[in-house]
Design an enzyme around this catalytic site. Structure first.
Site, PDB file in Angstrom:
ATOM      1  N   SER A  83       5.490  12.862  -8.553  1.00 48.78           N
ATOM      2  CA  SER A  83       3.997  13.232  -7.962  1.00 48.78           C
ATOM      3  C   SER A  83       3.452  14.391  -8.339  1.00 48.78           C
ATOM      4  O   SER A  83       3.231  14.493  -9.742  1.00 48.78           O
ATOM      5  CB  SER A  83       4.305  13.353  -6.252  1.00 48.78           C
ATOM      6  OG  SER A  83       2.988  12.912  -5.838  1.00 48.78           O
ATOM      7  N   ASP A 141       2.407   1.166  -4.857  1.00 46.25           N
ATOM      8  CA  ASP A 141       2.133   2.632  -4.636  1.00 46.25           C
ATOM      9  C   ASP A 141       0.593   2.786  -4.348  1.00 46.25           C
ATOM     10  O   ASP A 141      -0.215   3.128  -5.110  1.00 46.25           O
ATOM     11  CB  ASP A 141       2.618   3.520  -5.850  1.00 46.25           C
ATOM     12  CG  ASP A 141       2.640   4.812  -5.492  1.00 46.25           C
ATOM     13  OD1 ASP A 141       2.031   5.499  -4.536  1.00 46.25           O
ATOM     14  OD2 ASP A 141       3.071   5.491  -6.301  1.00 46.25           O
ATOM     15  N   HIS A 158       5.822   5.548  -2.726  1.00 46.60           N
ATOM     16  CA  HIS A 158       5.256   6.592  -3.740  1.00 46.60           C
ATOM     17  C   HIS A 158       6.735   7.390  -4.309  1.00 46.60           C
ATOM     18  O   HIS A 158       6.654   8.412  -4.994  1.00 46.60           O
ATOM     19  CB  HIS A 158       4.342   7.605  -3.375  1.00 46.60           C
ATOM     20  CG  HIS A 158       3.682   8.591  -4.132  1.00 46.60           C
ATOM     21  ND1 HIS A 158       3.214   8.291  -5.384  1.00 46.60           N
ATOM     22  CD2 HIS A 158       3.708   9.999  -4.041  1.00 46.60           C
ATOM     23  CE1 HIS A 158       2.581   9.412  -5.930  1.00 46.60           C
ATOM     24  NE2 HIS A 158       3.122  10.330  -5.170  1.00 46.60           N
TER      25      HIS A 158
END
Length: 278
Positions: free
Chosen positions: A101, A222, A250
């Site tokens: 991320s 996602d 995610h």
């Protein structure tokens, strides 16, 4: 908070741990609201073939909160500087960097600033910009992001409860709970500043500067990093390949660690990753 960055040993500041005895150095970097334990099920699979490095960003896990500097960490560049310091302190670069991320972007910034320190990048559910703009879709409007940040300012618990199904996927309640608990352990001041640095940043230009061999790993479903974001990164980063896992949410490294580790391992056995790791 007092300015202790520079007076605190970097390996202590970021709670750096190293396991494994041989092979290239692999450094795993956690996303927002997480700590190094979120990588445990993936990272451990590489200990027979690599020296595995886990760490916590300042404000998370076992890091030194007192090392937090508001000016430094107001942007992701401050976190990228920490990654560079960690690699230099270990004296074992160039490394294979695996970032989830926002840490994918942190790794990009570090690799662009000091490309000689990085053999390859593995970016899991990356996004260079979360807000839509002319000619680019990030998945959120400015109002969406403002609402998210306002809710976090008011009540971190409610914010984390709302975000958890998107982070972990609706069908992974245990991972949702683990992530919510992790968010709530972070100093609120640091968490809010990190959230702003994450969701308000635009690092598309930096992604376009990456020349390090790069593997993109994305989740099929996602909300935070939709498929079109992964497609944009794939087109922007010249020496890249992309794997889309059949996963929801995610955080495939937490919900499907074997699939994630397998995707990393297969790519590391291919050129140019194998050549870079030698």
């Amino acid at each position: 908070m007092s300015n202790l960055v520079g007076s605190v040993d970097v390996l202590s500041r970021n709670n750096v741990t190293v396991t494994g005895q041989t092979g290239p150095l692999m450094i795993f970097s956690h996303g927002f609201g997480c700590d190094q334990t979120m990588w445990r099920s993936v990272a451990s699979q590489f200990e027979p073939r690599a020296r595995v490095v886990l760490f916590d960003h300042v404000g998370a896990g076992g890091s030194v909160d007192e090392a937090y500097e508001e000016a430094k960490y107001a942007s992701l560049a401050g976190y990228a500087a920490d990654v560079i310091e960690i690699v230099e302190a270990l004296g074992a670069g160039p490394v294979i960097f695996v970032g989830h991320s926002v840490s994918a972007t942190i790794g990009v910034l570090a690799a662009v600033a000091r490309p000689e320190l990085f053999r390859s990048l593995v970016l899991v559910c990356a996004s260079p910009r979360y807000i839509d703009t002319d000619g680019y879709r990030g998945g959120f409007t400015e109002r969406d992001v403002e609402d998210l940040l306002e809710l976090m300012d008011k009540n971190t618990t409610d914010w984390s409860a709302m975000m958890a199904p998107h982070v972990a996927g609706a069908s992974a309640p245990k991972v949702q709970s683990d992530w919510q608990s992790s968010v709530c352990r972070i100093n609120p001041t640091i968490a809010k500043a990190f959230a702003r640095a994450t969701f308000l940043s635009d690092h598309r230009a930096d992604y376009a500067l990456v020349r390090t061999p790069t593997l993109l790993i994305d989740s099929e479903d996602d909300v935070l990093a939709p498929d079109y974001v992964g497609q944009w990164i794939s087109a922007a980063v010249p020496d890249s390949s992309r794997v889309v896992l059949p996963t929801e949410g995610h955080s495939p490294h937490m919900t499907a660690p074997d699939l994630t580790a397998g995707a990393i391992a297969r790519e590391l056995d291919q050129e140019p990753f194998r050549r870079a790791a030698q």
